[in-house]
Design a protein around this motif. Structure first.
Motif, PDB file in Angstrom:
ATOM      1  N   ALA A 187      -0.035   0.266   4.643  1.00  0.00           N
ATOM      2  CA  ALA A 187       0.968  -0.004   6.268  1.00  0.00           C
ATOM      3  C   ALA A 187       1.988  -0.655   5.430  1.00  0.00           C
ATOM      4  CB  ALA A 187      -0.445  -0.492   6.815  1.00  0.00           C
ATOM      5  N   CYS A 188       2.191  -1.644   4.858  1.00  0.00           N
ATOM      6  CA  CYS A 188       3.124  -2.524   3.956  1.00  0.00           C
ATOM      7  C   CYS A 188       4.073  -1.771   3.035  1.00  0.00           C
ATOM      8  CB  CYS A 188       2.522  -3.900   4.279  1.00  0.00           C
ATOM      9  SG  CYS A 188       1.597  -4.730   5.273  1.00  0.00           S
ATOM     10  N   ASN A 189       3.887  -0.219   2.750  1.00  0.00           N
ATOM     11  CA  ASN A 189       4.376   0.259   1.479  1.00  0.00           C
ATOM     12  C   ASN A 189       4.294  -0.797   0.245  1.00  0.00           C
ATOM     13  OD1 ASN A 189       5.524   2.309   3.548  1.00  0.00           O
ATOM     14  ND2 ASN A 189       7.781   0.220   4.299  1.00  0.00           N
ATOM     15  N   PRO A 190       3.612  -0.965  -0.061  1.00  0.00           N
ATOM     16  CA  PRO A 190       2.993  -1.808  -1.676  1.00  0.00           C
ATOM     17  C   PRO A 190       3.764  -1.270  -2.468  1.00  0.00           C
ATOM     18  CG  PRO A 190       1.192   0.115  -0.871  1.00  0.00           C
ATOM     19  CD  PRO A 190       1.798  -0.026   0.377  1.00  0.00           C
ATOM     20  N   LYS A 191       4.021  -1.624  -3.617  1.00  0.00           N
ATOM     21  CA  LYS A 191       4.371  -0.741  -4.844  1.00  0.00           C
ATOM     22  C   LYS A 191       3.087  -0.654  -5.360  1.00  0.00           C
ATOM     23  CE  LYS A 191       7.382  -4.932  -4.665  1.00  0.00           C
ATOM     24  NZ  LYS A 191       8.042  -5.981  -5.699  1.00  0.00           N
ATOM     25  N   LEU A 192       2.183  -1.068  -5.690  1.00  0.00           N
ATOM     26  CA  LEU A 192       1.071  -0.375  -5.789  1.00  0.00           C
ATOM     27  C   LEU A 192      -0.362   0.756  -5.453  1.00  0.00           C
ATOM     28  CD1 LEU A 192      -0.579   0.666  -8.506  1.00  0.00           C
ATOM     29  CD2 LEU A 192      -0.167  -1.734  -9.030  1.00  0.00           C
ATOM     30  N   LEU A 193      -0.575   1.575  -5.411  1.00  0.00           N
ATOM     31  CA  LEU A 193      -1.866   2.000  -4.485  1.00  0.00           C
ATOM     32  C   LEU A 193      -2.675   2.366  -5.329  1.00  0.00           C
ATOM     33  CD1 LEU A 193      -2.582   3.201  -1.896  1.00  0.00           C
ATOM     34  CD2 LEU A 193      -2.324   4.693  -2.217  1.00  0.00           C
ATOM     35  N   ILE A 194      -4.376   1.535  -5.183  1.00  0.00           N
ATOM     36  CA  ILE A 194      -5.418   1.843  -5.770  1.00  0.00           C
ATOM     37  C   ILE A 194      -6.233   2.830  -5.018  1.00  0.00           C
ATOM     38  CG2 ILE A 194      -7.209   1.008  -7.355  1.00  0.00           C
ATOM     39  CD1 ILE A 194      -5.510  -1.509  -7.210  1.00  0.00           C
TER      40      ILE A 194
END
Length: 341
Positions: A175-182
């Motif tokens: 949703a918030c365009n994260p830099k890291l996705l786990i």
């Protein structure tokens, strides 16, 4: 862009996590280290209880009681986040680091609509107004392949199938365009078709927004399909790291050999049997003094039982925690010295 790609998005250094239970200290993660660059996908693979999920919870700062990070450092985007206060964690969680949890049915709140739950994150971490947030949620639903998004945002989790709930979890994490996705076993319990769609979706998103992904699973087939490199975990340690080709075609650790031999193959002979890894996982309250895999290893030597193996570099980016290559190197040197004499 090239300069950014040379900079690590995430650096985990000697991370240790323990759970302090009535039975004793469970050493769940025992000094792991790895690096991740923007746009890179790293797979973490291993059997249940190896420490895969606990290590990811440490990155998010959501280790459940009585767990605690007792050593090491987590450097995210150039900042040490190991001991952040909860207020700072809340600002980062969901905005800079997103997470797809293993079971969407228990991760989604059954009394709120799925749109409401994604809206909560957008409201906290963005300056979007009500209409903009609604438009963003609809956009996310389209992105993850949920049909009729205008209608679906007003539905509850129980009105979605397992695959669609997982897509909602992915939308929430993005949703918030994260830099890291786990992604913690995001394809577990899904049928093969949905599993394939979710893998393709993550691959597409990785290339579109240059997002780093940590993909946690016990399924080596999934790892081969999406990851750039792999970390193999056993008993709280990373016992082998390497590229996809190195892990699948040139594995060097006996545990990695065992994982590959126990995996079904399309080109297997009709009556060919899978070879399981014999024995049981070690007790992490009282881990072995030497190599944790030694009690189950067919190549076990005396030193394996007495002393923990040092990290051994096979080639650039390919490292293992094992005495075997050190023994082989020593024997080669002895043989070469004998010839020279």
């Amino acid at each position: 862009m090239a300069e950014n790609n040379n900079k690590n998005l995430l650096e985990v250094k000697d991370l240790e996590v323990s759970f302090f239970t009535y039975a004793g200290e469970v050493k769940a993660v025992r000094g792991i280290s790895y690096e991740l660059k923007p746009g890179e996908v790293m797979g973490i693979v291993g059997e249940s209880g190896s420490g895969k999920s606990v290590s990811s919870y440490a990155l998010m700062g959501i280790i459940p009681e009585p767990g605690k990070v007792i050593g090491g450092n987590i450097i995210f985007d150039g900042k040490d986040i190991t001991n952040l206060k909860e207020k700072e964690r809340l600002k980062m969680r969901g905005k800079d680091i997103g997470m797809i949890f293993q079971d969407p049915m228990t991760s989604l709140n059954p009394v709120f609509t799925v749109g409401n739950q994604i809206n909560e994150s957008l409201k906290k971490h963005t300056d979007l107004n009500k209409e903009q947030r609604k438009a963003r949620i609809i956009e996310l639903f389209r992105l993850v392949g949920i049909n009729q998004p205008e209608k679906r945002i007003n539905q509850y989790p129980h009105e979605f199938s397992g695959g669609m709930r997982q897509r909602v979890m992915i939308a929430m994490a993005l949703a918030c365009n994260p830099k890291l996705l786990i992604a913690d076993e995001p394809t577990t319990a899904l049928d093969v078709t949905i599993q394939s769609q979710i893998i393709e979706l993550l691959k597409d998103l990785k290339s579109k927004i240059n997002m780093g992904i940590i993909f946690i699973t016990h399924d080596l087939g999934v790892i081969a399909d999406i990851c750039d490199k792999v970390a193999v975990m056993y008993a709280g340690n990373i016992i082998e790291t390497g590229s996809i080709d190195e892990i699948f075609y040139e594995p060097k650790h006996p545990y990695t050999w065992g994982l590959l031999k126990s995996m079904p193959k399309l080109n297997a002979e009709e009556h060919e049997r899978l070879i399981p890894i014999e024995g049981n996982p070690v007790d992490l309250i009282n881990p072995p003094k030497g190599c944790a895999f030694a009690p189950r290893c067919k190549h076990c030597m005396k030193i394996c039982l007495e002393k923990k193996p040092p990290a051994y570099n096979i080639s650039e980016g390919h490292d293992i925690l094992c005495w075997l290559p050190i023994k082989d190197e020593y024997e080669r040197e002895v043989k070469n010295n004998g010839k020279s004499e």
